[in-house]
Design a protein around this motif. Structure first.
Motif, PDB file in Angstrom:
ATOM      1  N   THR A  24     -14.701  32.521   5.570  1.00 55.59           N
ATOM      2  CA  THR A  24     -13.655  31.842   4.803  1.00 55.59           C
ATOM      3  C   THR A  24     -12.641  31.184   5.734  1.00 55.59           C
ATOM      4  OG1 THR A  24     -13.883  33.389   2.959  1.00 55.59           O
ATOM      5  CG2 THR A  24     -11.813  32.158   3.106  1.00 55.59           C
ATOM      6  N   ALA A  25     -12.254  31.911   6.789  1.00 61.42           N
ATOM      7  CA  ALA A  25     -11.284  31.357   7.740  1.00 61.42           C
ATOM      8  C   ALA A  25     -11.835  30.086   8.384  1.00 61.42           C
ATOM      9  CB  ALA A  25     -10.945  32.396   8.805  1.00 61.42           C
ATOM     10  N   ASN A  26     -13.093  30.110   8.795  1.00 62.00           N
ATOM     11  CA  ASN A  26     -13.692  28.929   9.424  1.00 62.00           C
ATOM     12  C   ASN A  26     -13.785  27.771   8.436  1.00 62.00           C
ATOM     13  OD1 ASN A  26     -14.029  30.160  11.909  1.00 62.00           O
ATOM     14  ND2 ASN A  26     -16.071  30.923  11.424  1.00 62.00           N
ATOM     15  N   ARG A  27     -14.140  28.067   7.168  1.00 63.42           N
ATOM     16  CA  ARG A  27     -14.259  27.012   6.170  1.00 63.42           C
ATOM     17  C   ARG A  27     -12.910  26.344   5.927  1.00 63.42           C
ATOM     18  NH1 ARG A  27     -14.452  27.682   0.479  1.00 63.42           N
ATOM     19  NH2 ARG A  27     -14.652  29.930   0.807  1.00 63.42           N
ATOM     20  N   VAL A  28     -11.840  27.146   5.858  1.00 63.90           N
ATOM     21  CA  VAL A  28     -10.506  26.592   5.636  1.00 63.90           C
ATOM     22  C   VAL A  28     -10.082  25.744   6.828  1.00 63.90           C
ATOM     23  CG1 VAL A  28      -8.063  27.182   5.410  1.00 63.90           C
ATOM     24  CG2 VAL A  28      -9.772  28.404   4.045  1.00 63.90           C
ATOM     25  N   ARG A  29     -10.340  26.216   8.035  1.00 61.52           N
ATOM     26  CA  ARG A  29      -9.942  25.463   9.230  1.00 61.52           C
ATOM     27  C   ARG A  29     -10.703  24.143   9.340  1.00 61.52           C
ATOM     28  NH1 ARG A  29     -10.084  30.906  12.928  1.00 61.52           N
ATOM     29  NH2 ARG A  29      -8.019  31.702  12.351  1.00 61.52           N
ATOM     30  N   GLU A  30     -11.982  24.167   8.996  1.00 59.25           N
ATOM     31  CA  GLU A  30     -12.761  22.926   9.027  1.00 59.25           C
ATOM     32  C   GLU A  30     -12.242  21.924   8.007  1.00 59.25           C
ATOM     33  OE1 GLU A  30     -16.744  24.220   8.458  1.00 59.25           O
ATOM     34  OE2 GLU A  30     -16.930  25.078  10.484  1.00 59.25           O
ATOM     35  N   LEU A  31     -11.876  22.416   6.807  1.00 63.86           N
ATOM     36  CA  LEU A  31     -11.289  21.542   5.793  1.00 63.86           C
ATOM     37  C   LEU A  31      -9.974  20.946   6.273  1.00 63.86           C
ATOM     38  CD1 LEU A  31     -11.876  23.297   2.345  1.00 63.86           C
ATOM     39  CD2 LEU A  31     -12.369  20.910   2.893  1.00 63.86           C
ATOM     40  N   ALA A  32      -9.141  21.799   6.907  1.00 63.73           N
ATOM     41  CA  ALA A  32      -7.851  21.331   7.405  1.00 63.73           C
ATOM     42  C   ALA A  32      -8.030  20.212   8.416  1.00 63.73           C
ATOM     43  CB  ALA A  32      -7.084  22.497   8.026  1.00 63.73           C
ATOM     44  N   LEU A  33      -9.032  20.362   9.284  1.00 65.05           N
ATOM     45  CA  LEU A  33      -9.302  19.340  10.291  1.00 65.05           C
ATOM     46  C   LEU A  33      -9.814  18.062   9.632  1.00 65.05           C
ATOM     47  CD1 LEU A  33      -9.439  18.692  13.323  1.00 65.05           C
ATOM     48  CD2 LEU A  33     -11.777  19.592  13.322  1.00 65.05           C
ATOM     49  N   ALA A  34     -10.724  18.227   8.677  1.00 68.96           N
ATOM     50  CA  ALA A  34     -11.325  17.061   8.033  1.00 68.96           C
ATOM     51  C   ALA A  34     -10.315  16.270   7.201  1.00 68.96           C
ATOM     52  CB  ALA A  34     -12.491  17.506   7.155  1.00 68.96           C
ATOM     53  N   LEU A  35      -9.386  16.990   6.552  1.00 68.41           N
ATOM     54  CA  LEU A  35      -8.416  16.323   5.672  1.00 68.41           C
ATOM     55  C   LEU A  35      -7.146  15.905   6.406  1.00 68.41           C
ATOM     56  CD1 LEU A  35      -8.756  18.582   2.481  1.00 68.41           C
ATOM     57  CD2 LEU A  35      -9.770  16.330   2.898  1.00 68.41           C
ATOM     58  N   GLY A  36      -7.032  16.271   7.701  1.00 60.81           N
ATOM     59  CA  GLY A  36      -5.861  15.858   8.474  1.00 60.81           C
ATOM     60  C   GLY A  36      -4.626  16.675   8.198  1.00 60.81           C
ATOM     61  N   TYR A  37      -4.825  17.972   7.883  1.00 58.74           N
ATOM     62  CA  TYR A  37      -3.667  18.837   7.625  1.00 58.74           C
ATOM     63  C   TYR A  37      -2.877  19.047   8.902  1.00 58.74           C
ATOM     64  CZ  TYR A  37      -0.931  23.059   6.804  1.00 58.74           C
ATOM     65  OH  TYR A  37       0.091  23.969   6.724  1.00 58.74           O
ATOM     66  N   SER A  38      -1.545  18.970   8.797  1.00 58.31           N
ATOM     67  CA  SER A  38      -0.643  19.219   9.921  1.00 58.31           C
ATOM     68  C   SER A  38       0.359  20.273   9.509  1.00 58.31           C
ATOM     69  CB  SER A  38       0.086  17.933  10.329  1.00 58.31           C
ATOM     70  OG  SER A  38       0.988  18.192  11.376  1.00 58.31           O
ATOM     71  N   PRO A  98       0.838  -1.213   0.000  1.00 57.17           N
ATOM     72  CA  PRO A  98       0.000   0.000   0.000  1.00 57.17           C
ATOM     73  C   PRO A  98       0.866   1.253   0.000  1.00 57.17           C
ATOM     74  CG  PRO A  98       0.020  -1.041   2.176  1.00 57.17           C
ATOM     75  CD  PRO A  98       0.682  -2.003   1.238  1.00 57.17           C
ATOM     76  N   GLN A  99       0.430   2.215  -0.776  1.00 60.54           N
ATOM     77  CA  GLN A  99       1.149   3.473  -0.854  1.00 60.54           C
ATOM     78  C   GLN A  99       0.750   4.371   0.313  1.00 60.54           C
ATOM     79  OE1 GLN A  99       3.531   4.174  -3.228  1.00 60.54           O
ATOM     80  NE2 GLN A  99       3.210   1.973  -3.655  1.00 60.54           N
ATOM     81  N   PRO A 100       1.734   5.092   0.895  1.00 59.12           N
ATOM     82  CA  PRO A 100       1.387   6.010   1.983  1.00 59.12           C
ATOM     83  C   PRO A 100       0.485   7.115   1.458  1.00 59.12           C
ATOM     84  CG  PRO A 100       3.645   6.388   1.252  1.00 59.12           C
ATOM     85  CD  PRO A 100       3.173   5.143   0.562  1.00 59.12           C
ATOM     86  N   PRO A 101      -0.438   7.590   2.288  1.00 61.81           N
ATOM     87  CA  PRO A 101      -1.332   8.661   1.828  1.00 61.81           C
ATOM     88  C   PRO A 101      -0.544   9.916   1.499  1.00 61.81           C
ATOM     89  CG  PRO A 101      -1.481   8.357   4.218  1.00 61.81           C
ATOM     90  CD  PRO A 101      -0.673   7.221   3.692  1.00 61.81           C
ATOM     91  N   LYS A 102      -1.024  10.617   0.488  1.00 58.54           N
ATOM     92  CA  LYS A 102      -0.353  11.851   0.110  1.00 58.54           C
ATOM     93  C   LYS A 102      -0.517  12.888   1.207  1.00 58.54           C
ATOM     94  CE  LYS A 102      -0.759  11.375  -4.915  1.00 58.54           C
ATOM     95  NZ  LYS A 102      -1.272  11.992  -6.167  1.00 58.54           N
TER      96      LYS A 102
END
Length: 338
Positions: free
Chosen positions: A42-56, A5-9
């Motif tokens: 916009t700030a809240n939408r970006v932060r929610e996306l970051a949380l949902a996609l696992g951004y670090s 399995p390939q590591p997630p991008k």
């Protein structure tokens, strides 16, 4: 044969920008300490996306780009001391609100340990340091100043260095005046570590008030300790209660010392608050909930933490803040007034 399995991008700012349908710079501002210039939606939408996609967030890379790690180092003697733990908690909370993370180290009041822990912090390219373990003769603050690293002292003070603390001489005076007003004349002091400003100033204020009232404290009634812990208070008070003419009241420069002194008073067959009065310092949460609630001089611990972060941020912005002394307040309970 199945392929491994390939590591997630890795989720990047560009990934978030694509999903949010905004520019990468908008994503960067939304996730940064200062999201000004973009709408809250916009700030809240970006932060929610970051949380949902696992951004670090890559702190190291961000530091290379901006010249700031957004990390603040905090040196404390030991976080098992709940006074220091309370101060650190407010430091961490205030730092987080300002967009900074903190890294804390226990130095155990040991110069070699302090040097090792500070070097480890500096290797992480911290932006500044809050020092809660300063001693007379300690060179840490001087070294940080020489290297151009902003720093603030909290709780303990050193002359010539920016600090946030309590007016400890006044606190000692408040304790002395209270015991003298109750009629105590043979009063002892458990003075703590004689190389630390808190012990020095609290003891100095107490002794001065007694002397000015015409009841100077005898030298054998002033006992220093290696630290500010329960064991030190127990040993010091045991020594005091063994004197042929034992004191009718004891002032300790830290509540932990007072907790230890309670055991020694009990072991001597004396009644706390009736036979022997006792005053602590810092007014820890536990002080009010003991079987015999402790009279104590209150220190505004949370406020000290918040102000120390504010002063450090002023320095990071090029300012030169002045030291702050907060007023103490005596909280009277049953160890002095049964």
């Amino acid at each position: 044969m199945n392929e491994p399995p390939q590591p997630p991008k890795r989720v990047t700012l560009a990934t978030l920008a694509h999903h949010a349908q905004v520019h990468v710079s908008t994503v960067s501002r939304a996730l940064g300490p200062d999201p000004s210039g973009i709408s809250p939606e916009t700030a809240n939408r970006v932060r929610e996306l970051a949380l949902a996609l696992g951004y670090s967030r890559d702190i190291g890379a961000a530091g290379l780009r901006t010249g700031s790690s957004h990390l603040i180092g905090v040196l404390v003697p030991r976080l098992t001391d709940t006074v220091l733990a309370a101060i650190y908690g407010s430091i961490d909370e205030a730092a987080s609100r300002a967009g900074y993370d903190t890294v804390v180290a226990n130095t155990l009041d040991d110069p070699a340990q302090r040097r090792s822990r500070l070097d480890a912090m500096l290797s992480r390219r911290i932006d500044g340091v809050i020092i809660a373990d300063s001693h007379l003769g300690d060179t840490t603050a001087y070294e940080l100043g020489a290297r151009g690293i902003p720093y603030v002292l909290v709780m303990r003070k050193l002359q010539g260095h920016a600090s946030v603390g309590i007016d400890d001489e006044l606190g000692g005076r408040l304790a002395a005046e209270h015991l003298l007003d109750l009629g105590h004349r043979r009063i002892a002091v458990i003075a703590g570590d004689p190389t630390v400003s808190t012990g020095i100033e609290r003891t100095r204020g107490f002794l001065a008030a007694c002397a000015e009232a015409g009841f100077p404290v005898a030298p054998e009634l002033v006992v220093t300790t290696a630290g500010f812990d329960v064991g030190g208070g127990l040993a010091a008070a045991t020594r005091l209660m063994a004197l042929p003419d034992s004191p009718t009241a004891i002032f300790t420069v830290h509540d932990l010392l007072a907790f230890g002194a309670m055991g020694a008073i009990r072991n001597a067959g004396k009644r706390l608050g009736t036979d022997v009065g006792l005053v602590g310092y810092n007014d820890m949460d536990l002080a009010a909930t003991l079987p015999t609630p402790l009279t104590s001089v209150r220190s505004e611990l949370d406020e000290m933490g918040r102000l120390s972060i504010g002063m450090l941020l002023q320095q990071l912005a090029g300012g030169n803040p002045e030291s702050v002394l907060l007023p103490p307040r005596l909280i009277v309970r049953q160890t002095t007034v049964p």
